[in-house]
Design a protein around this motif. Structure first.
Motif, PDB file in Angstrom:
ATOM      1  N   PHE A 154       0.851  -1.201   0.000  1.00 12.22           N
ATOM      2  CA  PHE A 154       0.000   0.000   0.000  1.00 12.22           C
ATOM      3  C   PHE A 154       0.886   1.251   0.000  1.00 12.22           C
ATOM      4  N   PRO A 155       1.532   1.565  -1.124  1.00 16.23           N
ATOM      5  CA  PRO A 155       2.450   2.714  -1.164  1.00 16.23           C
ATOM      6  C   PRO A 155       1.756   4.060  -0.993  1.00 16.23           C
ATOM      7  N   HIS A 156       0.444   4.090  -1.149  1.00 15.88           N
ATOM      8  CA  HIS A 156      -0.308   5.335  -1.030  1.00 15.88           C
ATOM      9  C   HIS A 156      -0.749   5.616   0.403  1.00 15.88           C
ATOM     10  N   VAL A 157      -0.477   4.710   1.329  1.00 14.63           N
ATOM     11  CA  VAL A 157      -0.929   4.848   2.718  1.00 14.63           C
ATOM     12  C   VAL A 157       0.214   5.333   3.601  1.00 14.63           C
ATOM     13  N   ARG A 158      -0.077   6.277   4.474  1.00 10.45           N
ATOM     14  CA  ARG A 158       0.854   6.669   5.537  1.00 10.45           C
ATOM     15  C   ARG A 158       0.303   6.124   6.845  1.00 10.45           C
ATOM     16  N   TRP A 159       1.183   5.513   7.637  1.00  9.91           N
ATOM     17  CA  TRP A 159       0.754   4.705   8.768  1.00  9.91           C
ATOM     18  C   TRP A 159       1.008   5.383  10.112  1.00  9.91           C
ATOM     19  N   LEU A 160       0.078   5.163  11.020  1.00 12.74           N
ATOM     20  CA  LEU A 160       0.305   5.421  12.438  1.00 12.74           C
ATOM     21  C   LEU A 160       0.700   4.092  13.064  1.00 12.74           C
ATOM     22  N   LEU A 161       1.895   4.008  13.639  1.00 14.18           N
ATOM     23  CA  LEU A 161       2.391   2.787  14.263  1.00 14.18           C
ATOM     24  C   LEU A 161       2.205   2.908  15.778  1.00 14.18           C
ATOM     25  N   ILE A 162       1.480   1.949  16.368  1.00 12.80           N
ATOM     26  CA  ILE A 162       1.190   1.987  17.800  1.00 12.80           C
ATOM     27  C   ILE A 162       1.770   0.738  18.452  1.00 12.80           C
ATOM     28  N   VAL A 166       4.318   7.839  15.220  1.00 10.65           N
ATOM     29  CA  VAL A 166       4.516   6.669  16.060  1.00 10.65           C
ATOM     30  C   VAL A 166       3.972   6.987  17.448  1.00 10.65           C
ATOM     31  N   ALA A 167       3.217   6.058  18.030  1.00 13.83           N
ATOM     32  CA  ALA A 167       2.682   6.215  19.389  1.00 13.83           C
ATOM     33  C   ALA A 167       3.126   5.020  20.225  1.00 13.83           C
ATOM     34  N   ILE A 168       3.774   5.282  21.354  1.00 13.04           N
ATOM     35  CA  ILE A 168       4.310   4.233  22.211  1.00 13.04           C
ATOM     36  C   ILE A 168       3.693   4.323  23.598  1.00 13.04           C
ATOM     37  N   ASP A 197      13.670  12.239  22.258  1.00 14.96           N
ATOM     38  CA  ASP A 197      13.883  11.628  20.942  1.00 14.96           C
ATOM     39  C   ASP A 197      13.108  12.331  19.845  1.00 14.96           C
ATOM     40  N   LEU A 198      12.097  13.128  20.234  1.00  9.71           N
ATOM     41  CA  LEU A 198      11.266  13.763  19.221  1.00  9.71           C
ATOM     42  C   LEU A 198      12.072  14.711  18.338  1.00  9.71           C
ATOM     43  N   GLU A 199      13.160  15.269  18.865  1.00 14.29           N
ATOM     44  CA  GLU A 199      13.932  16.239  18.104  1.00 14.29           C
ATOM     45  C   GLU A 199      14.759  15.595  16.999  1.00 14.29           C
ATOM     46  N   VAL A 200      15.014  14.287  17.131  1.00 17.65           N
ATOM     47  CA  VAL A 200      15.881  13.642  16.150  1.00 17.65           C
ATOM     48  C   VAL A 200      15.125  12.679  15.247  1.00 17.65           C
ATOM     49  N   ARG A 201      13.918  12.332  15.588  1.00 14.81           N
ATOM     50  CA  ARG A 201      13.162  11.412  14.758  1.00 14.81           C
ATOM     51  C   ARG A 201      12.608  12.139  13.535  1.00 14.81           C
ATOM     52  N   PRO A 202      12.595  11.466  12.368  1.00 20.87           N
ATOM     53  CA  PRO A 202      12.050  12.107  11.171  1.00 20.87           C
ATOM     54  C   PRO A 202      10.527  12.158  11.139  1.00 20.87           C
ATOM     55  N   VAL A 203       9.845  11.478  12.053  1.00 24.22           N
ATOM     56  CA  VAL A 203       8.388  11.550  12.122  1.00 24.22           C
ATOM     57  C   VAL A 203       7.994  11.832  13.576  1.00 24.22           C
ATOM     58  N   PRO A 204       6.818  12.418  13.802  1.00 21.76           N
ATOM     59  CA  PRO A 204       6.391  12.680  15.178  1.00 21.76           C
ATOM     60  C   PRO A 204       6.241  11.389  15.973  1.00 21.76           C
ATOM     61  N   THR A 205       6.734  11.391  17.201  1.00 25.23           N
ATOM     62  CA  THR A 205       6.627  10.235  18.088  1.00 25.23           C
ATOM     63  C   THR A 205       6.103  10.710  19.429  1.00 25.23           C
ATOM     64  N   VAL A 206       5.026  10.069  19.909  1.00 20.03           N
ATOM     65  CA  VAL A 206       4.439  10.461  21.184  1.00 20.03           C
ATOM     66  C   VAL A 206       4.456   9.271  22.132  1.00 20.03           C
ATOM     67  N   TYR A 207       4.453   9.568  23.439  1.00 22.72           N
ATOM     68  CA  TYR A 207       4.494   8.550  24.485  1.00 22.72           C
ATOM     69  C   TYR A 207       3.368   8.816  25.467  1.00 22.72           C
ATOM     70  N   GLY A 208       2.864   7.747  26.090  1.00 20.00           N
ATOM     71  CA  GLY A 208       1.825   7.908  27.101  1.00 20.00           C
ATOM     72  C   GLY A 208       1.629   6.635  27.890  1.00 20.00           C
ATOM     73  N   ARG A 209       1.136   6.773  29.123  1.00 20.59           N
ATOM     74  CA  ARG A 209       0.933   5.616  29.990  1.00 20.59           C
ATOM     75  C   ARG A 209      -0.301   4.809  29.619  1.00 20.59           C
ATOM     76  N   ASP A 210      -1.256   5.450  28.966  1.00 21.04           N
ATOM     77  CA  ASP A 210      -2.500   4.757  28.602  1.00 21.04           C
ATOM     78  C   ASP A 210      -3.103   5.433  27.384  1.00 21.04           C
ATOM     79  N   GLY A 211      -4.287   4.957  26.990  1.00 20.26           N
ATOM     80  CA  GLY A 211      -4.911   5.491  25.804  1.00 20.26           C
ATOM     81  C   GLY A 211      -5.311   6.943  25.920  1.00 20.26           C
ATOM     82  N   ALA A 212      -5.717   7.356  27.113  1.00 13.88           N
ATOM     83  CA  ALA A 212      -6.133   8.749  27.297  1.00 13.88           C
ATOM     84  C   ALA A 212      -4.958   9.700  27.092  1.00 13.88           C
TER      85      ALA A 212
END
Length: 356
Positions: free
Chosen positions: A268-276, A301-303, A326-341
């Protein structure tokens, strides 16, 4: 399943030889007892012109048809999902779109094939029809297929263990209890994660959800039931076979995830992914490799962060640093959280994720 075929001159690993002989003996005894091949299908995926179909041929005792056999199997204790005997090298007819093929199950009974559709399939959920051949009473089953067309621009690839459900995979003994002993209906969702996934689905009604795990295909019914019970978006499961391979005792979990990510991104080359995923095992490293290979295919990316105690039990040594650096060096936005909220709040700051 989906493991590259070794060179013909390569000698099979001893563990694979022993497993093959064991299943051959068990299959012979069960066939004499009246058991017959049946099909267990898994959700596949594809484009309008080509699809990947996933299934397995297993032996099943003769019994009256149950009104909801899948639900009954999903409600068993974990270990019972592993008490199966595959049917290797069995011919199966497969019909999808206007295309019909005869394929053969592998040494573990799996069918994992990529086929043309003949006529373009519309986007959404479609189905393939599989029939076990060479039997007096052939077993027929449908396999669901998620078709993404060129209009799909956003998709979600999610880990399962300790990302969508609480399984305590970093704690080996408790993980074994959850997998093999605990009743499958007792699995708990990670707080806030079902709500996050439903928010993503509302923001991107035409996107595709894929659930990636190193868990065994034997648990597919349990995982589907869990996702449905907690109202996660419907999507294909990408699991693996825990048994020996032709080259070793076990398959590599990280290699399975890396190969699955690469396969989806190439299809799926036309899709951009959110990786969780979560930081209890290898998800951050695996996702970082995917970003390095194809930064244009990853939207964000969401971790989910495990607690310090869980990290120690996982064999990780917390360094006291903040992962957000790590957000300053990653080429895509990366977020972190303890839970879904918490992940929802942080993803809301990434354009194009929760705002469609």
């Amino acid at each position: 399943m989906a493991t590259p075929t070794p060179h013909p001159s390569q000698r099979p690993h001893l563990a694979a030889v022993v497993e093959d002989h064991f299943y051959a003996a068990a299959g012979w005894l069960l066939r004499r007892a009246g058991w017959h091949p049946r099909l267990e299908t898994y959700r596949g995926y594809g484009t309008p012109d080509q699809v990947r179909v996933l299934a397995r041929v297993l032996l099943s005792r003769p019994r009256p048809a149950a009104p909801d056999l899948e639900a009954i199997r999903a409600g068993r204790r974990g270990f019972r999902h592993f008490l199966t005997v595959p049917v290797p090298h069995r011919r199966v007819r497969l019909r999808v779109g206007s295309h019909t093929s005869v394929v053969t199950s592998d040494r573990a009974g799996y069918i994992d094939v990529e086929l043309p559709t003949g006529v373009p399939l519309p986007a959404g959920w479609q189905s393939a029809v599989l029939t076990v051949l060479d039997e007096p009473d052939p077993w027929e089953a449908e396999a669901s297929i998620r078709v993404l067309d060129e209009h799909t621009r956003f998709g979600v690839i999610s880990d399962m263990d300790d990302t969508t459900m609480v399984t305590a995979v970093p704690r080996p003994l408790l993980a074994a209890w959850n997998t093999f002993v605990r009743h499958s209906s007792g699995r708990r969702a990670v707080p806030g994660m079902p709500e996050l996934y439903r928010t993503l689905q509302r923001a991107h009604p035409e996107d595709g959800f894929f659930y990636l795990s190193t868990g065994a295909w034997n648990t597919a019914n349990t995982l589907r039931a869990f996702l449905s019970r907690h109202d996660y978006p419907r999507g294909p499961l990408l699991l693996t076979d825990w048994g020996p391979t032709l080259t070793g005792w076990f398959r590599s979990g990280p290699a399975h995830k890396e190969a699955s990510l690469e396969h989806l991104m190439s299809w799926f080359p036309h899709v951009r992914w959110l990786l969780i995923g979560d930081d209890g095992q290898h998800d951050p490293q695996i996702y970082a490799k995917a970003v390095d290979r194809r930064p244009d295919r990853v939207h964000a990316v969401a971790i989910r962060q495990l607690t310090g105690g869980q990290q120690v039990l996982a064999g990780n040594i917390p360094d006291g640093g903040t992962p957000d650096a790590d957000l300053e060096v990653r080429p895509v936005p990366t977020v972190y959280g303890r839970d879904g909220a918490e992940l929802t709040r942080r993803l809301a700051t990434v354009p194009g994720v929760l705002d469609g």
